[in-house]
Design a protein around this motif. Structure first.
Motif: not given
Ligand code: D5M
Ligand code: FE
Ligand code: ZN
Length: 571
Positions: A190, A193, A276-277, A488-490, A494
């Motif tokens: 984590y 990330f 996003h991001d 964009q993450y997610g 990847r």
């Protein structure tokens, strides 16, 4: 005479496991008995030699005990066919060339290409170059990732997925530095990330800081209602309100803050281009209750309009390709052959660099049902076959390769360079092998190479005016504007958890080179030349189902002295 063309000589050498410099091929072709010259050159090549050099061929010719029938390269035999004469005097184009098939060849404008379109952004200006005559002067290539201290060879940990490191070597007439590999030290925890996003914020907010007088989100929360405020943050949420305005939530290292962009603002359309991001900056006024920021201006990290690209100081060209997909039933071997043959012609004499932006092979298990379309089912055999095709490329061309989503490296980006086993398989051409993405500096011109998986996402998420498969360079321009290759993450793309975000474009590239979507596209965005290469694979079953018509067998060629682009097709 079975060896009358340089293309045939190349093929004969490849069959014997050799790659050759163009001058070596010309020397052999110039002999009155090229068959004997070739056999002798191969016989006398030291065991560890994979690339037949001109020097070695010359030596072999000079030391031939019979010496019979040999001519010096400076004095071509009078009775020679055009194909056998030297490049300088030879108007002949080998049978493998595209000259009578390509709409672009012979001086046609690049933007007449079917399936390719020039970006209509503010400062496009692609032209075509047909300059000839290399001068063979000193060259320099650097392959690097921005912002990176490459590890020494052998310093990577055992679990690291990266193979290479910085290397310097001296190739005849060239000074080459490679510092392209990322040392993947992410543990997948984590904390990685968290740190990859902190690093993204750090790097991108630095680019925006000079433009707004921003405050941290937690400070803005404490500010009195009605005050002016600016914030830099990663986009954590985008919603439209019942009345059609936009509510964008921005997150920095201290918290999140909601920002309202009214639908009648001239920059409201920009919200549709947000992902996003990605990192943006806003300026505005706090609402009466202080809990929301009414946005007056919106800023993207972007490429400065004043960006002035560097150029080479001699006539030298680079071919930018991608998506070879060797091992697929749909791999277009004939087209590749024509391309490789063309590289041996005088017309291509100035092409000294070949950049390949991923998907060398078809790979295995990449998409469901893919195995039904495999010509070669073993991944290592696919790389063996690819290596054979690389041998057909002149040995004096510098090749730079990065992996794509079909290659045998981890899928998450940044993708480390090919490991030692794959490097060994592909060693015949001695290519520069680097990570995805990487920045390659050729003759002073920086090229950001990125395979392009995020383009699918940009095209899917953004409105058609901003990006479509027919105009992949529009999607590339969006990435340049966001200064990130995979914002964009997610989603589909990847992104690997790493201590650093290697996907941020810290430096402005002179050229941005991608592939992946199997479409040809090019244009300029704030003076950055964008090229999305096509592919060497005909339409697959999946592409048929989704009606994706790939552009195949194109090789965009860039004159590094002028940054003019010429598109050639080899189908
Ligand atoms: O992908 C080439 C292009 O085709 C790229 O835009 C993705 C898309 N593609 C191809 N096959 C699939 C499947 N099975 N699912 C989703 N998208 C796909 P490349 O990865 O270079 O082959
Ligand atoms: Fe591909
Ligand atoms: Zn791909």
């Amino acid at each position: 005479m079975p060896l009358e063309t340089p293309a045939r000589i190349v093929r004969a050498l490849t069959d014997r496991g050799y790659n050759a410099e163009r001058e070596a091929v010309t020397l052999i072709a110039n002999q009155s008995d090229p068959v004997r010259a070739l056999e002798r050159a191969v016989e006398s090549a030291p065991d560890d030699v994979l690339v037949l050099s001109a020097e070695q061929v010359r030596e072999t010719i000079e030391n031939d005990p019979t010496g019979a029938g040999y001519t010096t390269p400076q004095e071509p035999a009078a009775e020679k066919t055009p194909a056998e004469s030297s490049p300088d005097t030879n108007p002949h184009v080998s049978s493998g060339t595209d000259s009578d098939q390509s709409p672009q060849s012979g001086g046609g404008a690049a933007d007449e290409t079917e399936g390719s379109r020039e970006a209509d952004s503010d400062d496009s200006g692609l032209t075509e170059s047909t300059a000839t005559g290399a001068d063979g002067s000193q060259t320099a290539t650097t392959v690097k990732r921005p912002d990176e201290t490459p590890p020494e060879r052998g310093q990577q940990s055992a679990q690291s997925e990266t193979a290479g490191a910085a290397s310097e070597r001296s190739v005849e007439g060239r000074d080459i530095t490679v510092s392209g590999d990322i040392a993947s030290i992410g543990t997948g925890k984590y904390s990685d990330f968290v740190s990859v996003f902190q690093d993204r914020y750090e790097k991108l907010s630095r680019q925006l800081r000079g433009r707004v007088n921003h405050r941290p989100a937690d400070t803005i929360e404490q500010m009195s209602p009605g005050s002016d405020a600016a914030l830099i943050g990663l986009v954590s949420d985008i919603r439209s309100t019942a009345s059609g305005h936009w509510l964008v939530e921005l997150e920095d290292t201290t918290g999140t803050f909601p920002c309202l962009i009214m639908k009648d603002r001239e920059f409201a359309d920009d919200v549709r281009n947000m992902l996003h991001d990605e990192c943006v900056a806003v300026e505005g006024t706090l609402a009466d209750d202080g809990g929301i920021l009414f946005v007056d201006s919106l800023h993207f990290p972007d490429i400065p309009r004043t960006h002035s690209p560097s150029t080479a100081d001699r006539p030298v060209k680079a071919a930018l390709i991608s998506d070879v997909h060797c091992g697929s039933e749909e791999f277009l071997g004939d087209a590749w052959q024509r391309f490789a043959d063309w590289l041996h012609t005088p017309e291509a004499a100035e092409v000294e660099y070949l950049l390949i932006a991923g998907d060398m092979v078809e790979g295995i298990g990449v998409y469901p049902g893919q195995d039904e379309e495999l010509d070669i089912v073993d991944i290592y055999d696919q790389y063996e076959a690819f290596s054979e095709h690389l041998k057909e490329v002149p040995g004096d061309i510098e090749i730079v390769m990065i992996p794509g989503n079909h290659d045998a490296v981890r899928l998450a980006e940044p993708q480390p360079a090919f490991d030692e086993e794959l490097r060994d398989i592909m060693s015949a051409h001695d290519a520069q092998i680097s990570a995805n993405p990487s920045t390659v500096t050729i003759e002073g011109v920086s090229v950001l190479m990125y395979h392009g998986v995020s383009l699918d996402e940009v095209i899917a998420e953004l409105p058609d005016e901003s990006a479509t498969y027919d105009r992949p360079h529009d999607a590339m321009a969006q990435l340049l504007r966001k200064r990130h290759v995979a914002p964009q993450y997610g989603g589909q793309t990847r992104v690997a958890p790493e201590p650093e975000d290697h996907l941020v474009m810290e430096e402005v590239p002179d050229i941005f080179h991608t592939g992946h979507v199997h479409k040809l596209g090019y244009g300029k965005y704030h003076n950055v030349l964008m090229v999305n290469s096509s592919c060497w694979q005909s339409q697959t079953d999946f592409q048929k189902k989704v009606n994706l018509q790939p552009d195949v067998g194109y090789a965009p060629i860039i004159d590094l002295q002028t940054l003019d682009l010429t598109i050639r097709q080899f189908v």
